[in-house]
Scaffold this motif. Structure first.
Motif, short mmCIF file in Angstrom:
data_model
loop_
_atom_site.label_atom_id
_atom_site.label_comp_id
_atom_site.label_asym_id
_atom_site.label_seq_id
_atom_site.Cartn_x
_atom_site.Cartn_y
_atom_site.Cartn_z
N SER A 1 0.87 -1.18 0.00
CA SER A 1 0.00 0.00 0.00
C SER A 1 0.91 1.23 0.00
O SER A 1 1.88 1.27 0.76
N THR A 2 0.60 2.20 -0.83
CA THR A 2 1.46 3.40 -0.88
C THR A 2 1.38 4.16 0.45
O THR A 2 2.34 4.77 0.88
N GLN B 1 -1.12 -2.30 -6.08
CA GLN B 1 -1.08 -2.44 -4.62
C GLN B 1 -1.68 -3.81 -4.31
O GLN B 1 -2.78 -4.11 -4.77
N ARG C 1 -5.43 -0.16 1.10
CA ARG C 1 -6.32 0.03 2.25
C ARG C 1 -7.31 1.16 2.00
O ARG C 1 -6.98 2.16 1.39
N GLY C 2 -8.54 0.96 2.51
CA GLY C 2 -9.56 2.00 2.43
C GLY C 2 -9.97 2.44 3.82
O GLY C 2 -9.37 2.03 4.82
N GLN C 3 -10.98 3.28 3.89
CA GLN C 3 -11.47 3.73 5.19
C GLN C 3 -12.17 2.58 5.90
O GLN C 3 -12.61 1.62 5.28
N LYS D 1 -19.35 5.38 -7.02
CA LYS D 1 -18.07 5.83 -6.49
C LYS D 1 -16.99 5.74 -7.57
O LYS D 1 -16.86 4.71 -8.23
C1 BTN Z 1 -11.75 4.64 0.67
O1 BTN Z 1 -12.56 5.06 -0.14
O2 BTN Z 1 -12.07 3.80 1.50
C2 BTN Z 1 -10.35 5.15 0.64
C3 BTN Z 1 -9.53 4.48 -0.41
C4 BTN Z 1 -8.10 4.97 -0.48
C5 BTN Z 1 -7.27 4.16 -1.43
C6 BTN Z 1 -5.90 4.74 -1.65
S1 BTN Z 1 -5.04 3.96 -2.99
C7 BTN Z 1 -3.55 4.75 -2.53
C8 BTN Z 1 -3.49 4.76 -1.02
N1 BTN Z 1 -2.89 3.54 -0.53
C9 BTN Z 1 -3.76 2.80 0.14
O3 BTN Z 1 -3.50 1.69 0.66
N2 BTN Z 1 -4.95 3.39 0.19
C10 BTN Z 1 -4.94 4.68 -0.47
#
Ligand code: BTN
Length: 256
Positions: A23-24, A49, A53-55, A121
């Protein structure tokens, strides 16, 4: 010949392109925990990736090489911890400022900082702040934007992309440069204390503001109208009976 298409002062002036990473955001955070010196505005982007990861502990999936998945490092120490939602406004507005001229006004910010086109989205933001006392110290801003992906399989009626909307591919690097420029512009507005403008523009571009809709709370569905966002970034929903201020874990939009 101009090689640097980033017409910015600092966001994206240092850019690291990785072919593959978990993940960046995690990568940037690791650099920070090792005290690696980083320039303000450094961008880390990845073609793939494998643990995006997201929220709310969600995973972020993105087809390899088709989309933008990147993180920006910001030295955000001028922001107090109780005003950290200002950063959410800055980043989501920077993206909206970029996308609306390309795909139109139906591109909105779904509170707190999802990027939507109509009811689908197209992008998400994951902001991870490091605090020191009452101030932020630094921020890792993760952005995932669906650009040239055409198939979303099970998420077909929930997700879309720039190319699905335009019916043609969009240049990833050009889009990244435009986003960096607009994020920097909004970030400089925040530095210059232009919080009234940021608040107005955020609300003006908020998905479903002033419309009557259903929302899912813990144990009930409510019918209400989004009226705004409070200083902590909680969503203000007015119902027939009261006005609620809810955080991300307390409320879910019902979109069908
Ligand atoms: C969301 O909508 O839940 C947030 C998503 C965020 C994704 C980005 S991709 C680049 C950065 N690295 C990650 O692991 N997550 C964010």
């Amino acid at each position: 010949m101009q090689n640097n298409i980033f017409l910015t002062l600092f966001v994206g002036q240092c850019i690291v392109k990785l072919q593959e990473i978990d993940s960046t955001n995690s990568y940037l955070k690791k650099l920070l925990s090792n005290s690696t010196p980083l320039l303000d505005g450094t961008v880390i982007m990845a073609e793939r990736q494998f643990a995006g990861r997201g929220q709310k502990d969600n995973i972020w999936e993105s087809e390899v090489g088709k989309n933008l998945t990147f993180s920006i490092y910001l030295k955000s120490s001028f922001i107090t911890a109780n005003h950290q939602f200002e950063l959410n406004k800055v980043i989501s507005l920077g993206i909206i400022d970029t996308l609306q001229p390309i795909i139109g006004k139906a591109c909105k910010i779904k509170w707190p900082n999802d990027i939507y086109y109509h009811d689908k989205k197209i992008g998400g933001i994951l902001i991870e702040n490091v605090t020191k006392g009452y101030q932020l110290k630094e921020s890792v801003i993760g952005i995932g934007l669906n650009v040239n992906q055409q198939n979303f399989n099970l998420l077909e009626n929930k997700a879309s992309s720039v190319s699905k909307i335009l019916q043609q591919d969009y240049d990833l690097e050009k889009l990244l440069a435009q986003i960096c420029l607009n994020i920097e512009r909004r970030y400089l507005q925040l530095k210059a204390d232009k919080t009234v403008i940021l608040a107005q523009d955020y609300l003006q571009n908020l998905y479903r503001i002033n419309e009557l809709h259903f929302f899912q709370l813990d144990d009930e569905q409510i019918k209400g109208t989004i009226k705004g966002v409070n200083a902590q970034g909680k969503l203000i929903i007015e119902t027939e009976y009261d006005t609620k201020e809810l955080d991300l874990r307390e409320v879910k939009f019902i979109i069908d």
